[in-house]
Structure formats: C-alpha cells, structure tokens
Enzyme design. Structure first.
Site, mmCIF file in Angstrom:
data_model
loop_
_atom_site.group_PDB
_atom_site.id
_atom_site.type_symbol
_atom_site.label_atom_id
_atom_site.label_comp_id
_atom_site.label_asym_id
_atom_site.label_seq_id
_atom_site.Cartn_x
_atom_site.Cartn_y
_atom_site.Cartn_z
ATOM 1 N N HIS A 1 5.737 -5.544 0.954
ATOM 2 C CA HIS A 1 5.875 -4.784 2.208
ATOM 3 C C HIS A 1 4.584 -4.828 3.021
ATOM 4 O O HIS A 1 3.496 -5.005 2.470
ATOM 5 C CB HIS A 1 6.358 -3.345 1.962
ATOM 6 C CG HIS A 1 5.342 -2.392 1.407
ATOM 7 N ND1 HIS A 1 5.691 -1.323 0.603
ATOM 8 C CD2 HIS A 1 3.998 -2.296 1.526
ATOM 9 C CE1 HIS A 1 4.627 -0.643 0.280
ATOM 10 N NE2 HIS A 1 3.572 -1.205 0.826
ATOM 11 N N ASP B 1 0.972 3.593 9.954
ATOM 12 C CA ASP B 1 2.041 4.452 9.448
ATOM 13 C C ASP B 1 1.545 5.855 9.104
ATOM 14 O O ASP B 1 0.346 6.108 9.044
ATOM 15 C CB ASP B 1 2.719 3.804 8.231
ATOM 16 C CG ASP B 1 1.736 3.103 7.294
ATOM 17 O OD1 ASP B 1 0.538 3.442 7.324
ATOM 18 O OD2 ASP B 1 2.156 2.222 6.538
ATOM 19 N N GLU C 1 9.724 -2.159 4.240
ATOM 20 C CA GLU C 1 10.086 -2.542 2.877
ATOM 21 C C GLU C 1 10.951 -3.809 2.898
ATOM 22 O O GLU C 1 11.472 -4.183 3.958
ATOM 23 C CB GLU C 1 10.871 -1.395 2.228
ATOM 24 C CG GLU C 1 10.127 -0.074 2.167
ATOM 25 C CD GLU C 1 9.011 -0.047 1.130
ATOM 26 O OE1 GLU C 1 8.635 -1.113 0.599
ATOM 27 O OE2 GLU C 1 8.504 1.058 0.843
ATOM 28 N N ASN D 1 5.603 -5.238 -3.588
ATOM 29 C CA ASN D 1 6.910 -5.826 -3.276
ATOM 30 C C ASN D 1 6.880 -6.634 -1.983
ATOM 31 O O ASN D 1 7.916 -7.009 -1.454
ATOM 32 C CB ASN D 1 7.973 -4.713 -3.178
ATOM 33 C CG ASN D 1 7.672 -3.713 -2.068
ATOM 34 O OD1 ASN D 1 6.707 -3.868 -1.324
ATOM 35 N ND2 ASN D 1 8.488 -2.682 -1.954
HETATM 36 C C1 F6R Z 1 -0.768 1.655 4.417
HETATM 37 C C2 F6R Z 1 0.165 0.559 4.409
HETATM 38 C C3 F6R Z 1 0.717 -0.011 3.133
HETATM 39 C C4 F6R Z 1 -0.391 -0.492 2.205
HETATM 40 C C5 F6R Z 1 0.202 -1.125 0.956
HETATM 41 C C6 F6R Z 1 -0.874 -1.490 -0.049
HETATM 42 O O1 F6R Z 1 -1.113 2.018 5.733
HETATM 43 O O2 F6R Z 1 0.522 0.122 5.444
HETATM 44 O O3 F6R Z 1 1.566 -1.071 3.438
HETATM 45 O O4 F6R Z 1 -1.188 -1.416 2.881
HETATM 46 O O5 F6R Z 1 1.106 -0.250 0.355
HETATM 47 O O6 F6R Z 1 -1.479 -0.343 -0.518
HETATM 48 P P1 F6R Z 1 -2.804 -0.393 -1.406
HETATM 49 O O7 F6R Z 1 -3.877 -0.944 -0.530
HETATM 50 O O8 F6R Z 1 -3.083 1.027 -1.783
HETATM 51 O O9 F6R Z 1 -2.499 -1.289 -2.561
#
Ligand code: F6R
Length: 254
Positions: A138, A67, A143, A136
């Site tokens: 995701h 992303d 989401e 959450n």
């Molecule tokens: C980032 C991504 C997000 C993160 C998720 C967890 O490329 O795809 O889904 O993997 O938000 O983020 P952290 O690792 O910072 O807790």
C-alpha cells in the site's frame, strides 16, 4: 523510475534528506507531500539536523500529509497530526499555517476531502512526495485493490495494516478502522516522488513494486508510470530485487 540501494537505514535517510534539501534550496516555496510511519523518521531527523546547521530553510515551504486516521483528535498521541508535530514540524521553521493534514474529525468527511484536494491545487500542486510502503504494497492508506485513479477519500483499513499498526496502540481494538487518504491519482500528480523502504519485511513489496506488473493489488507499483519517481531502499529491503541497481542516482532528478 529509478531504484537506488543504500547500505543501511542511516545512509538511506541521509540521502533522502539531502535530496529534499536540494529541492528546497532550488525552490524555497517547495510544496512537500509527507508520510508518517517509521520509515521517514530518519529522514525527518536528518532534515532537522540540516536545518539546525542552516543548510535548509522551511520558512516558505508548505506541506500536505498523505493521510490521517478518522476519529482521532489532533491531540491524540497516535494521530498523524501529533506525530508530524512531534517528529518534525516543531523542530523546524515551517509556518503552522502552511502545513496541512486531512481532518479526521471533520463533520462532513467527503466535503473535507474535496477541500483538501482544492488546497493542494491552490498551492500549485505537490513538488516532491515522500512515500513509505506497506508490507502489502500500500501507499498512504490505498490498500490493495484501490483504484489507481483514486482521489482523497475515506478508506477502510485492511486487516494487515490494522495488525501492522497495532504496535503503536495499547491493543488492536484501539486501532481506528478508517482513515482519510490521498488517492493514488492525487499522489501521481506530484512532480517528483521518492518512495522509501528499509528492512527485510519490505523486500517482497519492493520487488513487486519495482519489478512486477503494475497492478492495483500492489498499489505502489503505479510509481513505475511516474516520470520522476525514485525508490530508495536499504540492502535488506532490496534483498529480493533481481536486477542490477546503483547506489547513486544516474541523473540529478531536480
Ligand atoms: C503513512 C503512510 C503509510 C506508511 C506505510 C509504511 O503516512 O502513508 O502508507 O508509509 O504503512 O509504514 P512504516 O514506515 O511504519 O513501515
């Protein structure tokens, strides 16, 4: 789907890095699917160390990130492009022409999303996809409520994600409201998935992902349907799991 529980973040990161290294040594032109965020940082650090010790060579590797924020140029310190270069790519020998992120500055975003999907196919698909997980549930920026068949597209970030990510910005108002993300359908086409999570704040999402019903309200729960998915967690993220899991893989997943 397999769940592996490691003692702590360092053990988790070492295990994930070795897993990826074995894959690359097995297939030098591996196509990696990469995530940003704090979770994979330890894995990238370990991979950099392994590279410096000549244990892994990225010269034929390609990579596609999950992303990118819409509206942040590559040079912006919070763009995922910048993050990947700083934390991983500039320390290894991956060729610049072989790493890809969605283009958050594209004039025609829907078209650039289609091109991203095409590019992944041109490379023969993703061999091993690294995932983090949101509090959450995701995955990437898919989401809760996202279609489980979705493809790369633009998404509105939900309030929880905006507030989680605001720690990286001067104020919550600076957090972009939109991102381009690989879809859940895109992610599920990877040949191998490893989902990483550490810390108690991920414990709820992990128990729902590994032991709850498959539902779009917990997008990560879809990995239960993947034939070669491994969830690698530390003890804190595993603290709400109710079943018995091992600290080593039952089988070699390569
Ligand atoms: C980032 C991504 C997000 C993160 C998720 C967890 O490329 O795809 O889904 O993997 O938000 O983020 P952290 O690792 O910072 O807790």
């Amino acid at each position: 789907m397999e769940v592996i529980i490691k003692e702590n973040y360092e053990e988790l990161s070492k295990f994930a890095a070795q897993f990826i290294t074995d894959q690359i040594n097995n297939k030098p032109d591996t196509v990696l699917g990469l995530a940003t965020g704090s979770t994979p940082l330890g894995t990238y650090k370990e991979l950099i160390n392994l590279h410096k010790e000549n244990k892994v060579d990225f010269s034929q590797v390609a990579s596609f990130n999950l992303d990118e924020y819409v509206g942040l140029p590559k040079e912006h310190s919070q763009s995922y492009y910048y993050f990947m270069n700083e934390n991983f790519f500039k320390h290894i020998n991956i060729k610049p022409e072989n790493w890809y992120l969605p283009d958050g500055m594209a004039k025609d975003i829907p078209q650039s999303c289609e091109e991203y999907e095409k590019k992944i196919k041109e490379y023969g698909g993703i061999d091993i996809q690294i995932l983090g997980i949101g509090g959450n549930g995701h995955i990437a920026f898919n989401e809760p409520g996202s279609s489980l068949a979705s493809r790369t597209r633009v998404k509105t970030l939900d309030e929880k994600t905006i507030s989680d990510n605001s720690r990286f910005f001067d104020s919550i108002d600076e957090v972009p409201r939109y991102a381009i993300t690989m879809g859940i359908g895109t992610i599920m086409e990877a040949k191998i998935i490893i989902l990483l999570a550490n810390g108690e704040n991920k414990a709820d999402a992990i128990v729902k992902t590994a032991e709850g019903p498959i539902t779009s309200m917990v997008p990560a729960s879809i990995v239960q349907l993947h034939p070669r998915a491994t969830i690698i967690v530390d003890k804190a993220a595993a603290s709400k799991l109710t079943r018995e899991y091992s600290s080593e893989p039952a089988k070699l997943n390569l």
